[in-house]
Design a protein around this motif. Structure first.
Motif, PDB file in Angstrom:
ATOM      1  N   TYR A 102       0.792  -1.299  -0.030  1.00  0.00           N
ATOM      2  CA  TYR A 102      -0.128   0.023  -0.075  1.00  0.00           C
ATOM      3  C   TYR A 102       0.711   1.133   0.036  1.00  0.00           C
ATOM      4  CZ  TYR A 102      -4.381  -2.280   0.661  1.00  0.00           C
ATOM      5  OH  TYR A 102      -5.766  -3.143   0.409  1.00  0.00           O
ATOM      6  N   ARG A 105       3.244   1.596  -3.345  1.00  0.00           N
ATOM      7  CA  ARG A 105       2.335   2.119  -4.449  1.00  0.00           C
ATOM      8  C   ARG A 105       1.955   3.351  -4.366  1.00  0.00           C
ATOM      9  NH1 ARG A 105       3.858  -1.371  -8.691  1.00  0.00           N
ATOM     10  NH2 ARG A 105       2.352  -0.546  -9.580  1.00  0.00           N
ATOM     11  N   MET A 106       1.452   3.757  -3.248  1.00  0.00           N
ATOM     12  CA  MET A 106       0.845   5.031  -3.051  1.00  0.00           C
ATOM     13  C   MET A 106       2.031   6.186  -3.311  1.00  0.00           C
ATOM     14  SD  MET A 106      -1.340   6.670   0.283  1.00  0.00           S
ATOM     15  CE  MET A 106       0.000   6.825   1.468  1.00  0.00           C
ATOM     16  N   THR A 110       1.967   8.643  -6.247  1.00  0.00           N
ATOM     17  CA  THR A 110       1.641  10.264  -5.897  1.00  0.00           C
ATOM     18  C   THR A 110       3.009  10.977  -6.464  1.00  0.00           C
ATOM     19  OG1 THR A 110       0.626   9.404  -4.069  1.00  0.00           O
ATOM     20  CG2 THR A 110       1.530  11.841  -4.073  1.00  0.00           C
ATOM     21  N   TRP A 149      -2.195  13.765  -3.739  1.00  0.00           N
ATOM     22  CA  TRP A 149      -2.293  12.674  -2.720  1.00  0.00           C
ATOM     23  C   TRP A 149      -3.329  11.797  -2.620  1.00  0.00           C
ATOM     24  CZ3 TRP A 149       1.565  11.319   0.649  1.00  0.00           C
ATOM     25  CH2 TRP A 149       2.588  12.168   0.807  1.00  0.00           C
ATOM     26  N   GLY A 152      -3.155   9.516  -5.804  1.00  0.00           N
ATOM     27  CA  GLY A 152      -2.216   8.292  -5.452  1.00  0.00           C
ATOM     28  C   GLY A 152      -2.636   7.369  -4.389  1.00  0.00           C
ATOM     29  N   MET A 153      -3.394   7.539  -3.614  1.00  0.00           N
ATOM     30  CA  MET A 153      -3.970   6.710  -2.174  1.00  0.00           C
ATOM     31  C   MET A 153      -5.003   5.867  -2.943  1.00  0.00           C
ATOM     32  SD  MET A 153      -5.719   7.867   1.372  1.00  0.00           S
ATOM     33  CE  MET A 153      -4.336   8.991   1.560  1.00  0.00           C
ATOM     34  N   CYS A 155      -5.424   5.091  -6.123  1.00  0.00           N
ATOM     35  CA  CYS A 155      -5.001   4.060  -7.044  1.00  0.00           C
ATOM     36  C   CYS A 155      -4.222   3.092  -6.401  1.00  0.00           C
ATOM     37  CB  CYS A 155      -3.914   4.745  -8.123  1.00  0.00           C
ATOM     38  SG  CYS A 155      -4.794   5.828  -9.320  1.00  0.00           S
ATOM     39  N   ALA A 156      -3.548   3.417  -5.531  1.00  0.00           N
ATOM     40  CA  ALA A 156      -2.746   2.177  -4.665  1.00  0.00           C
ATOM     41  C   ALA A 156      -3.734   1.211  -4.161  1.00  0.00           C
ATOM     42  CB  ALA A 156      -1.875   2.927  -3.572  1.00  0.00           C
TER      43      ALA A 156
END
Length: 312
Positions: A102, A105-106, A110, A149, A152-153, A155-156
């Protein structure tokens, strides 16, 4: 592959460079040196940007976010690498693997979007200088960073959650230094088409789209620079972009070169060295790139050092 009786194992064995044990000690020493350097360099960038009022601008606000991202990015994998390289037991718990996935990838996704946002900032500053303060006001750039941010969160969470649903049929050996989505998909024993499609869509959104935006921004910037008659003005404008361009090439260059290859031509160790590069090299180099090539940051750093010594 070792088999156990449950679909999701209690822990994974990270093979790393098990077939090349002579690499482990040099890698351990390199990580032991570069990890504190990366942390210290990025902390200094954040402190300098916060403490010097001259750096309270959108560009340095984005830079502090980039430094914080690099710190989180490298921390999500390097401590685990150090533990595994420094011991004979090279394992990570299932929960630890999920958390690492998590965060890794985040932070990676991001950072792709943040670098695109930083190129947009440079585009507005050079191509629309009279409207810069209007377009990049505090409310707007804080909102943009928040969106980056959040994206990115999201998608992760989407790609990692889908991957963790795959049945592993007890397989618990990962041929990598860290937990990686591609490796988990590879060892999974169920239907993988949804996971592969999700990974492909996320890669397009988080890698290809930001890179195209960066490329388009710098095409416009280059066109605007050619119109500047003064060589001093042109040099100053280019100076504000050069550090960001170097970071972009360091971040996107290896990733794009790898994804442009056919899967059959990618060697087993290539993803491992990529993880080392993104987890160690770029977070360590980024602070030096921005301090050595940026007069404002160097000046603020000098003022901070003088202030510390004068107080003593």
């Amino acid at each position: 592959m070792s088999l156990i009786n449950v679909s999701h194992p209690e822990e994974f064995i990270l093979l790393g460079f098990a077939d090349r044990p002579w690499l482990e000690l040099p890698l351990f020493v390199i990580l032991l040196i570069t990890y504190p350097m990366a942390m210290m360099g990025n902390i200094i960038i954040i402190l300098v940007s916060k403490l010097d009022s001259r750096l309270h601008s959108p560009m340095y606000f984005f830079l502090t976010n980039l430094s914080f991202l690099d710190m989180c990015y490298t921390t999500s994998i390097v401590p685990q690498m150090l533990v595994n390289l420094g011991s004979s037991k090279k394992t990570i718990s299932y929960m630890g693997c999920a958390v690492q996935l998590y965060f890794f990838r985040m932070m990676g996704g991001t950072e792709c979007l943040l670098l695109a946002l930083m190129s947009l900032d440079r585009y507005v500053a050079i191509c629309r200088p009279l409207h810069y303060s209007l377009i990049m006001n505090q409310r707007i750039f804080v909102l943009l960073v928040s969106i980056v941010w959040l994206s990115g969160m999201i998608c992760a969470v989407s790609e990692v959650t889908v991957t963790l649903q795959l049945p592993l049929c007890g397989l618990n050996k990962l041929d990598h230094l860290v937990c990686d989505i591609a490796v988990l998909i590879k060892i999974a024993c169920g239907e993988k088409s949804v996971n592969e499609l999700t990974l492909f869509v996320v890669c397009i959104f988080m890698l290809a789209v930001p890179f195209c935006l960066i490329f388009a921004s710098y095409v416009c910037i280059g066109h605007a620079l050619l119109k500047i008659k003064s060589s001093v003005g042109r040099k100053k404008a280019f100076g504000t972009c050069s550090s960001h361009l170097i970071v972009v090439f360091l971040f996107f260059g290896p990733a794009i070169s790898m994804y442009l290859q056919s899967p059959s031509s990618i060697t087993r160790d290539q993803p491992k060295f990529m993880a080392l590069f993104y987890g160690v090299v770029t977070p360590t180099l980024n602070p030096f790139i921005y301090t050595l090539r940026n007069k404002d940051v160097k000046g603020a750093l000098g003022n901070l050092v003088r202030r510390i010594f004068s107080s003593k």
